[in-house]
Design a protein around this motif. Sequence first.
Motif, PDB file in Angstrom:
ATOM      1  N   ILE A 291      74.805  58.981   7.608  1.00  0.00           N
ATOM      2  CA  ILE A 291      74.321  59.640   7.177  1.00  0.00           C
ATOM      3  C   ILE A 291      74.343  61.017   6.641  1.00  0.00           C
ATOM      4  CG2 ILE A 291      71.839  60.943   6.859  1.00  0.00           C
ATOM      5  CD1 ILE A 291      70.981  58.280   9.123  1.00  0.00           C
ATOM      6  N   HIS A 295      75.509  61.739   2.248  1.00  0.00           N
ATOM      7  CA  HIS A 295      75.020  62.801   1.356  1.00  0.00           C
ATOM      8  C   HIS A 295      76.486  63.248   1.196  1.00  0.00           C
ATOM      9  CE1 HIS A 295      71.228  62.367   2.332  1.00  0.00           C
ATOM     10  NE2 HIS A 295      70.983  62.772   3.201  1.00  0.00           N
ATOM     11  N   VAL A 309      72.484  55.731   1.880  1.00  0.00           N
ATOM     12  CA  VAL A 309      71.397  55.905   2.879  1.00  0.00           C
ATOM     13  C   VAL A 309      70.230  55.378   3.219  1.00  0.00           C
ATOM     14  CG1 VAL A 309      69.914  58.682   3.480  1.00  0.00           C
ATOM     15  CG2 VAL A 309      72.566  58.554   2.013  1.00  0.00           C
TER      16      VAL A 309
END
Lengths: 411, 119
Positions: A291, A295, A309
């Motif tokens: 994750i 990002h 995500v």
Amino acid sequence: MREDKRLIERVFQASSGRLTAYLAARFGDVALAEDALSAAFAAALRLWPDTGVPTSPEAWLYQVARRAILDTLRRRKTAAAYAADPVAQRPEAEDAPGFVFPDERLKLLFVCAHPAIAADLHIALMLNTVLGVEAHRIAHAFVISPATMSQRLTRAKAKIREARIPFVIPDAEDMPPRLHSVLQAIYAGFGIGWDEARTRMGAEDLTQECLLLARLVAELMPQAPEALGCLALLLYSDARHKSRTRDGAYVPLSEQDATLWDADQMREAGQVLQRAARFQHSGPFQLMAAIQSAHIEARLTGRDYSEGVAHLYAGLRHIAPGLGVEVAFAMALGNAQGPEFGLRQLDLIDPVQTASYQPYWATRADLLRRAGRMTEAASAYDLAIGLSGDSAVRQYLIGRRAGLGAGGAHA
Amino acid sequence: MHYMLLIAESAEGFAERNSENAPAYWSGWMAYSAAIVEAGIFVSGAGLAGPETATVLRFDTKGQRVQDGPFIDSKEQVGGFFIIDVPNLDAALDWARKAPITRGGSVEVRPCLPPPPRD
């Protein structure tokens, strides 16, 4: 003379974790190992400046410490009727020239994070026994009194001895939960270091020390994808360390100055995560690292990874359910499909659980703001601000609340 | 090393003893005891009659008094104990995990002090 002292201290620093672990595992007693090793170190400081540093300083320190332990055990045996028998002396492989210490630090880590030890003490024990971080420094980062911390550590070490928590690598069946508690403790310690870093001198070191522990576990268990996942996660987080606050206010990842990110560390994180992925056995730490990676990629490339995500959070919800993950999943849905979808997901969470849960209100406020529901957003921000324990986060939210414009100003 | 497994059960657990489930309840404990004996780790142990049969002798500043009832009021009450001889806490916990508690309860695992020397 001072040169000698520095050299001796370097020797000690390099070997104390391994020596502590080896002696503790050998005698089943962490405190005994630590005391004896301190005595051996004191003897080295006294003698080595005259005799020179021995060819095998570790073996020297080990022999002196072991003698101290056997003395103590003999004394205990005669002093107290209830004392346990000294560990039977076996023919010592350790006496042979060229003996190489087995690295028992992993066993020591598993003892520190044993379920029989209170979970909130796991990381403190690891830092104290494996890295040699003093109790008063740990207490500082944990915001408790040094006396309380050192008493809790002493009691835990006594329990390890008295209850005979074994120094073993858990078998295949027990390994996943036991490794998870080791990694969880390291991750929690890292989080504490991070939260406190802005306000507390020295607590920043805690993140670095937790990173060291994560490296150590990954090095000792190169076949454990979750150990690699944990290291990757910490590396990603640490790489963004400098950009997390601006003028004392928290900066969310999407607004961080990416030029402050540590590119080398992010590259390393990516490599570690890829190594983990080769085992094709996912787990919460790998997902959390993935994750982070998504990002960061999104920020650096300008591409939209929000669907990915949300998908990763869905996986995390499945294997590691919890309130934090539920809220983060709602936010991810909001990012991927629109704020109303995120809000609908938030509404599914039991209100009893969320009433005083700050991340819920901060997330809700943000989604409401993006949905244009300014009046509701304002009151959610008010709750989130009131529930924030962290001044940087509070300051960020106050700024957001003020930016709502007329719709929220009179709420 | 000797460990005590102190077995506590909920009121529902104790109620099983005199319910239609009693045969299943008792056979669970019989099997458990038998396994402990068979493993060669049994030192001692006993099942206890219900907490309503307990009498407590209390020692305090007023001297000694005989009282009705178990010594602590809690949701769980001691229902029995085993003393087992195993190498370490993990082995003791493995045995504790096998206890046939089905209606809520707990097993406290505690190391016993070594016996005093003979002479």
